[in-house]
Design a protein around this motif. Structure first.
Motif, PDB file in Angstrom:
ATOM      1  N   ASP A 106      52.154  29.349  35.696  1.00 37.56           N
ATOM      2  CA  ASP A 106      51.519  29.793  34.466  1.00 37.56           C
ATOM      3  C   ASP A 106      51.908  31.236  34.194  1.00 37.56           C
ATOM      4  O   ASP A 106      51.419  32.158  34.841  1.00 37.56           O
ATOM      5  N   PRO A 107      52.819  31.463  33.241  1.00 37.29           N
ATOM      6  CA  PRO A 107      53.304  32.832  32.994  1.00 37.29           C
ATOM      7  C   PRO A 107      52.181  33.777  32.559  1.00 37.29           C
ATOM      8  O   PRO A 107      52.286  34.994  32.738  1.00 37.29           O
ATOM      9  N   ALA A 108      51.099  33.198  32.015  1.00 40.98           N
ATOM     10  CA  ALA A 108      50.025  34.062  31.517  1.00 40.98           C
ATOM     11  C   ALA A 108      49.115  34.557  32.635  1.00 40.98           C
ATOM     12  O   ALA A 108      48.338  35.495  32.442  1.00 40.98           O
ATOM     13  N   LEU A 109      49.220  33.937  33.802  1.00 39.51           N
ATOM     14  CA  LEU A 109      48.330  34.306  34.907  1.00 39.51           C
ATOM     15  C   LEU A 109      48.804  35.626  35.522  1.00 39.51           C
ATOM     16  O   LEU A 109      49.873  35.679  36.126  1.00 39.51           O
ATOM     17  N   ALA A 110      47.999  36.677  35.351  1.00 39.25           N
ATOM     18  CA  ALA A 110      48.480  37.994  35.775  1.00 39.25           C
ATOM     19  C   ALA A 110      47.933  38.418  37.136  1.00 39.25           C
ATOM     20  O   ALA A 110      48.436  39.355  37.738  1.00 39.25           O
ATOM     21  N   GLY A 111      46.931  37.757  37.629  1.00 36.26           N
ATOM     22  CA  GLY A 111      46.365  38.180  38.905  1.00 36.26           C
ATOM     23  C   GLY A 111      45.347  39.287  38.698  1.00 36.26           C
ATOM     24  O   GLY A 111      45.222  39.855  37.611  1.00 36.26           O
ATOM     25  N   TRP A 112      44.595  39.586  39.745  1.00 31.24           N
ATOM     26  CA  TRP A 112      43.571  40.610  39.648  1.00 31.24           C
ATOM     27  C   TRP A 112      44.206  41.991  39.654  1.00 31.24           C
ATOM     28  O   TRP A 112      45.135  42.240  40.420  1.00 31.24           O
ATOM     29  N   PRO A 113      43.716  42.905  38.796  1.00 29.07           N
ATOM     30  CA  PRO A 113      44.270  44.269  38.799  1.00 29.07           C
ATOM     31  C   PRO A 113      43.753  45.057  39.999  1.00 29.07           C
ATOM     32  O   PRO A 113      42.865  44.592  40.716  1.00 29.07           O
ATOM     33  N   HIS A 114      44.314  46.258  40.204  1.00 27.32           N
ATOM     34  CA  HIS A 114      43.783  47.150  41.236  1.00 27.32           C
ATOM     35  C   HIS A 114      42.682  47.983  40.586  1.00 27.32           C
ATOM     36  O   HIS A 114      42.963  48.886  39.794  1.00 27.32           O
ATOM     37  N   ASP A 115      41.426  47.675  40.885  1.00 26.19           N
ATOM     38  CA  ASP A 115      40.305  48.322  40.198  1.00 26.19           C
ATOM     39  C   ASP A 115      39.124  48.497  41.153  1.00 26.19           C
ATOM     40  O   ASP A 115      38.184  47.699  41.162  1.00 26.19           O
ATOM     41  N   PRO A 116      39.159  49.539  41.997  1.00 22.57           N
ATOM     42  CA  PRO A 116      38.117  49.727  43.020  1.00 22.57           C
ATOM     43  C   PRO A 116      36.725  49.875  42.396  1.00 22.57           C
ATOM     44  O   PRO A 116      35.737  49.434  42.987  1.00 22.57           O
ATOM     45  N   GLU A 117      36.686  50.445  41.186  1.00 25.17           N
ATOM     46  CA  GLU A 117      35.392  50.660  40.526  1.00 25.17           C
ATOM     47  C   GLU A 117      34.709  49.322  40.254  1.00 25.17           C
ATOM     48  O   GLU A 117      33.547  49.086  40.621  1.00 25.17           O
ATOM     49  N   TRP A 118      35.471  48.434  39.625  1.00 20.04           N
ATOM     50  CA  TRP A 118      34.990  47.088  39.328  1.00 20.04           C
ATOM     51  C   TRP A 118      34.610  46.364  40.631  1.00 20.04           C
ATOM     52  O   TRP A 118      33.586  45.684  40.728  1.00 20.04           O
ATOM     53  N   ALA A 119      35.437  46.559  41.665  1.00 22.06           N
ATOM     54  CA  ALA A 119      35.179  45.919  42.955  1.00 22.06           C
ATOM     55  C   ALA A 119      33.826  46.359  43.513  1.00 22.06           C
ATOM     56  O   ALA A 119      33.028  45.537  43.975  1.00 22.06           O
ATOM     57  N   ARG A 120      33.545  47.673  43.434  1.00 24.86           N
ATOM     58  CA  ARG A 120      32.261  48.174  43.958  1.00 24.86           C
ATOM     59  C   ARG A 120      31.098  47.577  43.172  1.00 24.86           C
ATOM     60  O   ARG A 120      30.070  47.218  43.735  1.00 24.86           O
ATOM     61  N   THR A 121      31.289  47.452  41.831  1.00 27.18           N
ATOM     62  CA  THR A 121      30.238  46.868  41.002  1.00 27.18           C
ATOM     63  C   THR A 121      29.947  45.434  41.449  1.00 27.18           C
ATOM     64  O   THR A 121      28.785  45.034  41.616  1.00 27.18           O
ATOM     65  N   LEU A 122      31.030  44.663  41.645  1.00 29.66           N
ATOM     66  CA  LEU A 122      30.848  43.269  42.057  1.00 29.66           C
ATOM     67  C   LEU A 122      30.142  43.182  43.407  1.00 29.66           C
ATOM     68  O   LEU A 122      29.257  42.347  43.613  1.00 29.66           O
ATOM     69  N   LEU A 123      30.546  44.057  44.336  1.00 26.01           N
ATOM     70  CA  LEU A 123      29.918  44.064  45.665  1.00 26.01           C
ATOM     71  C   LEU A 123      28.423  44.370  45.546  1.00 26.01           C
ATOM     72  O   LEU A 123      27.593  43.740  46.195  1.00 26.01           O
ATOM     73  N   ALA A 124      28.107  45.341  44.674  1.00 26.95           N
ATOM     74  CA  ALA A 124      26.705  45.715  44.500  1.00 26.95           C
ATOM     75  C   ALA A 124      25.921  44.541  43.909  1.00 26.95           C
ATOM     76  O   ALA A 124      24.814  44.229  44.349  1.00 26.95           O
ATOM     77  N   GLU A 125      26.527  43.872  42.930  1.00 26.04           N
ATOM     78  CA  GLU A 125      25.879  42.702  42.328  1.00 26.04           C
ATOM     79  C   GLU A 125      25.602  41.631  43.382  1.00 26.04           C
ATOM     80  O   GLU A 125      24.588  40.935  43.330  1.00 26.04           O
ATOM     81  N   ALA A 126      26.532  41.514  44.315  1.00 27.44           N
ATOM     82  CA  ALA A 126      26.372  40.496  45.356  1.00 27.44           C
ATOM     83  C   ALA A 126      25.401  40.959  46.442  1.00 27.44           C
ATOM     84  O   ALA A 126      25.158  40.242  47.414  1.00 27.44           O
ATOM     85  N   GLY A 127      24.874  42.173  46.289  1.00 25.82           N
ATOM     86  CA  GLY A 127      23.881  42.670  47.242  1.00 25.82           C
ATOM     87  C   GLY A 127      24.477  43.369  48.446  1.00 25.82           C
ATOM     88  O   GLY A 127      23.868  43.426  49.504  1.00 25.82           O
ATOM     89  N   HIS A 128      25.719  43.888  48.294  1.00 25.63           N
ATOM     90  CA  HIS A 128      26.335  44.569  49.436  1.00 25.63           C
ATOM     91  C   HIS A 128      26.680  46.002  49.097  1.00 25.63           C
ATOM     92  O   HIS A 128      27.738  46.514  49.497  1.00 25.63           O
ATOM     93  N   ALA A 129      25.779  46.663  48.341  1.00 25.02           N
ATOM     94  CA  ALA A 129      26.036  48.048  47.978  1.00 25.02           C
ATOM     95  C   ALA A 129      26.134  48.922  49.227  1.00 25.02           C
ATOM     96  O   ALA A 129      26.803  49.956  49.228  1.00 25.02           O
ATOM     97  N   GLN A 130      25.478  48.503  50.315  1.00 28.78           N
ATOM     98  CA  GLN A 130      25.503  49.301  51.557  1.00 28.78           C
ATOM     99  C   GLN A 130      26.814  49.130  52.321  1.00 28.78           C
ATOM    100  O   GLN A 130      27.023  49.765  53.342  1.00 28.78           O
TER     101      GLN A 130
END
Lengths: 336, 536
Positions: free
Chosen positions: B341-365
């Motif tokens: 799928d040429p349109a599939l670009a993969g996940w970007p490098h975005d530590p900020e977004w990653a931290r947000t997701l981790l916090a949402e999942a309850g792993h802010a610590q």
């Protein structure tokens, strides 16, 4: 003399048993599973994996595997390589001449240059020549083989283009292995120029492998020579007006050789271990490279019996040296 | 400067290199073949020395591609239900004549049946004679797939399958499907020397095996009777040279004309050399980090996405493969393969977004994880130590504390199968040019049950798409199904896809007609040498 022989022979069997136990245990202690290694990145389901282990006899308890192994050895059967199906003995026999050829060339180089350098250093004791040679010998002795080999390859093969980079012969020569010794086989073949080409291939690996024994022999020769030169008979000979060359190379060197020769027996072991690295670096198809690949592939029969064969060789060489030494020196044979 | 006679003599002795006859081709290869009975072995270097030289199959892949072409089968018909494949075999194909075997007949249906039944029929006299079994046939479950093989006449055979299998034709072009002379096998068995099949191979291929000197060389000569025209190269020699820098030095010195797999660091130097051309291609390879979805909190899709977002893939690729050594991966197989799928670009490098997701999942610590890798490098992971450290640093940036564990390869696979890891560096090489060859062995529920799917990931929707695609014979339909599957893969993030490493070969300018195969094998049948174009 007979009881001395018997005692020495009696030591051989436990030594061999010890080697078998060690190699058997060591290769199994290294984590890793031959079936997984064989499959590379392909994957097997557990049942097929179990079948493969069973086929190779690796699903039995360890002590049973060891006893089977000893039984096999007692029948004179060295087993088959797990990877290639070839018999371990025939693989060893086809590769061993290459290692012997390399080791002999290295030893020859080490003897000629080592004796010469040691003798000269002793004669010019305390001179720049003496310090220079002994310094070089110490450097040679401490040089890491892989680095030394790369330096030589970069300079002589890549920069100057004098020597080939690796291998035993330019592959465009079609030389059938007859004896396994390339220098002999090229002479037996009808390929023009193959012998010289084989010789060119031998130069760098022989220098690399010969460096450490050369350093050892040079240092041994120097100290033995110094000792001999102090003896009364040398002084007497000198007083009788013998030419210095005759004095040194006939009378003194002959006596100085006795302790140097005993070093030879010990060098067999270090030559074989040095061959492992040298052969890998120069793509030299001998037993050193064979063992390295077998360890990587967890090829149990090859590792166990390959090491056993090499150990046998080293032990037998030392045995022969012991006997010869005993014959020459009665004090040793009477256990003092 | 006048030289002393000894120096002259020495130089004369040293400098006299042999001039290569242009009808010979010397290839510096990367390792020793394990043997020549190819159905027993999986290494590409073994395939090059047997499947690609001595043998042929019913079908073959187009040189440098994955398109299927007729070979020993001239044409074939597939029944409407996808269960019966009838092959019309090529007539007049001669088996090779060697000092150890003189064939009395030409290739026919018996040879096809022998070659397959040997691997899949436990009652076949040769089945038990393979000490290692038949790794490809076994791991691909060919024995379960094929119900029977019928001999219709001398030149027609019919394979009857138990269930439809779309990649079946592509599988028949793989090395394990090589056709052996049944007559030779019969003679070996009668003589009590079946192991010769492994050391003295005979096939219908472009080159005749002459001699193997262990760890030194493999020699072949051309097959004058080859059905597709005798090769231009008269003598083909593999110079076994495991050290990559030595291969390059030998190529420069003219000791070989093709050096396989140079290291990316050596490429700039090679490209500057006017005598040498560097070839490159994108093979069917993927490097990835498997995320063990059975270990909480990695069962949480947000955590897995955060891991994907944390990795600085560009930096990883540069450190691991050098400039241009690899393309970043977004999917389980390279974009060059159909069904991508040429349109599939993969996940970007975005530590900020990653931290947000981790916090949402309850792993802010923060979290603690283990990273598993192997000690020595391979094509998909040339420098495992550095790779694991980069990942460790990137994870630390989003508050994940990761411990690196280095395990020997066989041990790593075994324990990863048991699911002991959190994150594990892995790779996969495709070998039949079909997306299913990447997805089913690595990401299906069956593979999760057996442990071969290191993510332990089993997604019903994804699995249903794979099953449907396997039972469909229309390639466009299948491609559409795989694109849907890729979208699920991307969203669920069971892997951190890393890279599709490129593959390189360096050749002397006088070599013509050599192409890199995306399947990781090397075929020299179409190579010729033109001495005039080699500027020394």
């Amino acid at each position: 003399m007979l009881s001395f022989l018997a005692r020495r022979l009696g030591l051989l069997i436990p030594t061999f048993l010890g080697v078998t136990l060690l190699t058997f245990a060591l290769i199994r202690l290294i984590p890793g599973d031959p079936v997984e290694v064989m499959m590379g990145e392909r994957r097997l389901d557990p049942q097929m994996h179990a079948e493969a282990m069973h086929r190779l006899g690796l699903d039995r308890p360890l002590h049973e595997q060891y006893l089977n192994y000893l039984g096999q050895l007692a029948r004179g059967d060295l087993g088959q390589s797990l990877r290639t199906r070839e018999s371990v003995w025939s693989e060893f026999a086809s590769l061993f001449p290459a290692t012997v050829e390399l080791a002999l060339a290295a030893l020859l180089l080490a003897c000629v240059l080592g004796l010469l350098a040691g003798t000269l250093a002793a004669l010019k004791r305390g001179s720049i020549l003496d310090h220079g040679t002994m310094g070089l010998a110490l450097t040679g002795y401490s040089m890491p083989i892989f680095w030394w080999a790369l330096v030589l390859i970069m300079f002589f093969s890549v920069e100057l283009g004098w020597t080939p980079v690796s291998g035993r012969l330019d592959l465009l020569y079609d030389v059938e292995p007859v004896t396994g010794f390339m220098l002999i086989d090229t002479l037996l073949s009808e390929e023009q120029g193959a012998f010289l080409d084989a010789l060119r291939h031998l130069i760098l690996p022989a220098i690399v492998l010969g460096t450490i024994p050369l350093a050892v022999i040079a240092r041994m020769t120097r100290s033995a020579m110094l000792e001999v030169l102090r003896e009364d008979y040398i002084r007497a000979a000198r007083a009788r007006g013998l030419s210095p060359a005759r004095l040194v190379f006939v009378h003194a060197l002959r006596n100085a050789l006795v302790p140097v020769l005993t070093v030879f027996g010990l060098q067999v072991g270090s030559l074989l271990s040095g061959a492992v690295l040298t052969e890998t670096l120069f793509s030299w198809p001998g037993i050193g490279k064979w063992l390295i690949e077998a360890i990587g592939a967890r090829d149990y029969p090859v590792v166990q019996n390959g090491i056993l064969l090499i150990a046998a060789l080293v032990i037998l060489t030392n045995f022969v040296v012991d006997i010869l030494y005993g014959l020459a020196n009665p004090r040793i044979r009477h256990g003092r | 400067m006048p030289r002393r006679p000894t120096a002259l003599l020495l130089a004369g002795l040293l400098a006299g290199a042999v001039q290569a006859a242009p009808s010979s081709l010397v290839v510096c290869t990367e390792g020793s073949p394990e043997g020549f009975d190819i159905v027993q072995y999986t290494a590409a270097v073994s395939a090059d020395a047997s499947a690609e030289t001595v043998f042929d199959r019913l079908l073959r892949f187009a040189p440098g591609g994955t398109e299927l072409l007729p070979a020993l089968a001239e044409r074939w018909e597939v029944s409407a239900d996808g269960l019966e494949y009838t092959f019309q075999l090529r007539r007049g194909v001669k088996f090779q004549r060697t000092p150890w075997f003189a064939p009395s007949r030409e290739f026919n249906a018996d040879d096809v049946i022998w070659s397959f039944r040997r691997q899949i029929d436990p009652a076949h006299p040769w089945h038990k004679l393979s000490p290692r079994g038949f790794p490809y046939a076994e791991s691909m479950a060919v024995g379960e797939l094929i119900a029977r093989i019928d001999r219709l006449d001398d030149h027609r055979v019919r394979f009857v399958l138990r269930y439809p299998e779309a990649p079946f034709l592509a599988n028949l072009a793989m090395g394990f499907a090589s056709i052996y002379p049944a007559e030779y096998a019969d003679r070996l068995l009668a003589a009590g020397t079946p192991e010769r099949l492994n050391s003295q191979p005979v096939g219908t291929g472009p080159f005749i095996f002459e001699r193997y000197e262990k760890d030194a060389q493999v020699r072949f000569r051309r097959n004058p009777d080859y059905w597709d025209g005798a090769p231009a190269i008269e003598r083909l020699i593999f110079a076994i040279t495991p050290e990559p820098n030595v291969r390059v030095q030998k190529l420069k010195a003219g000791d070989c004309q093709i050096a396989l797999y140079p290291r990316p660091v050596d490429l700039p130097g090679l490209r500057r050399d006017p005598r040498i051309a560097v070839l490159e291609d994108e093979p069917l390879l993927v490097a990835y980090i498997g995320i063990n979805t059975r270990h909480p909190p990695l069962d949480d899709v947000r955590v897995r996405q955060a891991l994907n977002l944390a990795l600085d893939k560009a930096a990883y690729l540069r450190a691991q493969y050098g400039e241009d050594g690899a393309a970043p991966a977004a999917a389980p197989y390279p974009p060059s393969l159909w069904g991508s799928d040429p349109a599939l670009a993969g996940w970007p490098h975005d530590p900020e977004w990653a931290r947000t997701l981790l916090a949402e999942a309850g792993h802010a610590q923060g979290l603690k994880l283990s990273i598993w890798t192997r000690p020595g490098g391979g094509p998909t992971n040339p420098n495992p130590g550095i790779g694991a450290q980069l990942l460790q640093a990137d994870l630390a940036a989003i508050g994940i504390q990761a411990e690196i564990r280095v395990l020997e390869w066989g041990e790593l696979i075994k324990r990863a199968k048991n699911g002991e890891h959190d994150l594990v560096f892995m790779g996969w090489a495709g070998d039949n040019g079909d997306p299913d060859n990447f997805l089913t062995p690595n990401l299906s529920c069956t593979a999760a049950a057996s442990g071969e799917n290191q993510a332990g990931w089993c997604d019903e929707r994804f699995d249903a798409l794979l099953r449907e695609a396997r039972r469909t014979t229309d390639q466009a339909q299948r491609a559409a199904l795989y694109r849907q599957a890729l979208a699920i893969f991307h969203e669920q993030a069971p892997w951190i896809p890393l890279a599709h490493p490129r593959e390189f070969a360096a050749v002397r300018r006088d070599v013509e007609g050599f192409v890199i195969s995306p399947l990781g094998t090397n075929n020299f049948a179409g190579v010729r040498r033109t001495p005039a174009s080699d500027p020394e």
